[in-house]
Enzyme design. Structure first.
Site, PDB file in Angstrom:
ATOM      1  N   HIS A 146       0.802  -0.795  -0.333  1.00 60.14           N
ATOM      2  CA  HIS A 146      -0.207  -0.230  -0.036  1.00 60.14           C
ATOM      3  C   HIS A 146       1.834   1.291   0.058  1.00 60.14           C
ATOM      4  CE1 HIS A 146      -3.499  -2.698   0.932  1.00 60.14           C
ATOM      5  NE2 HIS A 146      -2.550  -2.651   2.412  1.00 60.14           N
TER       6      HIS A 146
HETATM    7  C1  BDR Z   1      -1.559   0.739   6.035  1.00 58.46           C
HETATM    8  O1  BDR Z   1      -1.541  -0.724   6.876  1.00 58.46           O
HETATM    9  C2  BDR Z   1      -0.422  -0.353   7.349  1.00 58.46           C
HETATM   10  O2  BDR Z   1      -0.157  -1.735   7.922  1.00 58.46           O
HETATM   11  C3  BDR Z   1       0.641  -0.381   5.938  1.00 58.46           C
HETATM   12  O3  BDR Z   1       1.704   0.454   6.590  1.00 58.46           O
HETATM   13  C4  BDR Z   1      -0.445   1.288   5.425  1.00 58.46           C
HETATM   14  O4  BDR Z   1       0.222   2.114   6.170  1.00 58.46           O
HETATM   15  C5  BDR Z   1      -2.244   0.087   5.004  1.00 58.46           C
HETATM   16  O5  BDR Z   1      -4.201  -0.274   5.079  1.00 58.46           O
END
Ligand code: BDR
Ligand code: CA
Length: 313
Positions: free
Chosen positions: A239
């Site tokens: 993400h």
């Molecule tokens: C987000 O949540 C975190 O676990 C990841 O690093 C990312 O920023 C995705 O939902």
């Protein structure tokens, strides 16, 4: 001229991957990096951030700011995906924490030092940015752009059925940032879920013999295991890397204007992003949201950027 960037992170495996690329990216100048609680506590996130920067030893050292918990604490963490230390149990040497400047002060100073020039990329709960806006209410108008990893439009949440993780961790901060008058672009799960990094991509990373290649494998392999065990997926979502790409290569994304807010108190919907999509909306548009991604090009740019970084060692 290189784009001036502040990264706000909660490392976190996909956050760490972004640091590997961004700190060597010739297209940008990372003027500051701030840590936030989210995937791990703010203390662990700060320690990880410091250890990663020490290990990578980038050509230009950014200012570092350390975050603290949201006022009402963190409701959850991301260790089920990111491992007990947030980095998949990697063998990264620990680094001593030097002077600990508050994250919100570092953000304010960095933006004030280059008004209208700084892009802030948030890859974590919005605690630090909301605090920076409280500290300096004129700050939102002095930022070039804020690019936010968070929220969900037409897909379900990832930490609850309704909410994306970063929004869920500190929805009050998220609402403050959403309602602030800065120019912002949201990169929601609808877009970040579209790319799955596979074992085939792992083979295309910089060689294991490079520092970056070694580090990436040490953090990504446990993530593959966690995704298989928890989600039954043969691949992982990155993400934060997708969000970084949206900030640096916006031509690979399509966005539209929306009017968005965040639920702060819902029993089932805390942290849910809500958009006014009525036939005649009554809320004013306050951000762009990405809804389309050139998948192959984004993967290509990611691999190229990591190879470039490894070549700088
Ligand atoms: C987000 O949540 C975190 O676990 C990841 O690093 C990312 O920023 C995705 O939902
Ligand atoms: Ca993150």
């Amino acid at each position: 001229m290189a784009k001036k960037v502040i990264l706000d992170v909660d490392p976190g495996i996909d956050d760490a991957m972004v640091l590997c690329l961004a700190l060597f990216d010739p297209a940008i100048e990372v003027i500051a990096v701030t840590s936030t609680g989210g995937n791990v506590t703010p203390q662990v996130a700060s320690r990880n951030l410091h250890a990663i920067i020490e290990y990578l030893d980038p050509p230009r050292l950014p200012r570092i700011g350390f975050g603290t918990e949201p006022d009402d604490g963190l409701p959850v963490d991301g260790r089920y995906v990111h491992g007990i230390d947030g980095l998949g149990g990697t063998d990264l040497p620990s680094a001593a924490l030097l002077t600990q400047h508050p994250a919100e002060k570092v953000i304010c100073d960095a933006v004030r030092s280059a008004p209208d020039e700084v892009t802030i990329i948030t890859l974590a709960p919005l605690t630090n940015l909301a605090r920076a806006f409280q500290r300096d209410p004129e700050l939102p108008q002095l930022i070039n752009q804020v690019v936010i990893m968070g929220g969900n439009l037409d897909v379900s949440g990832n930490i609850t059925p309704a909410a994306e993780f970063n929004m869920y961790c500190d929805p009050i901060a998220a609402r403050q940032v959403f309602q602030s008058p800065c120019t912002k672009t949201l990169i929601p799960l609808d877009v970040t879920n579209r790319i799955t990094l596979t074992l085939g991509h792992l083979d295309q990373l910089p060689a294991e013999s490079t520092k970056i290649g070694h580090f990436l494998r040490s953090i990504l392999k446990p993530a593959f295991r966690a995704y298989r065990q928890r989600f039954g997926l043969e691949g992982i979502h990155i993400h934060d890397m997708i969000t970084y790409m949206a900030a640096i290569h916006p031509e690979l994304f399509t966005t539209k204007e929306v009017a968005g807010n965040v639920e702060t108190i819902g029993e089932l919907t805390r942290g849910m992003t809500v958009f006014d999509r009525r036939r005649v909306p009554e809320w004013q548009s306050n951000m762009e949201v990405a809804y389309f991604i050139e998948k192959e090009e984004v993967i290509q740019k990611t691999l190229e950027g990591l190879h470039y970084a490894a070549g700088c060692e």
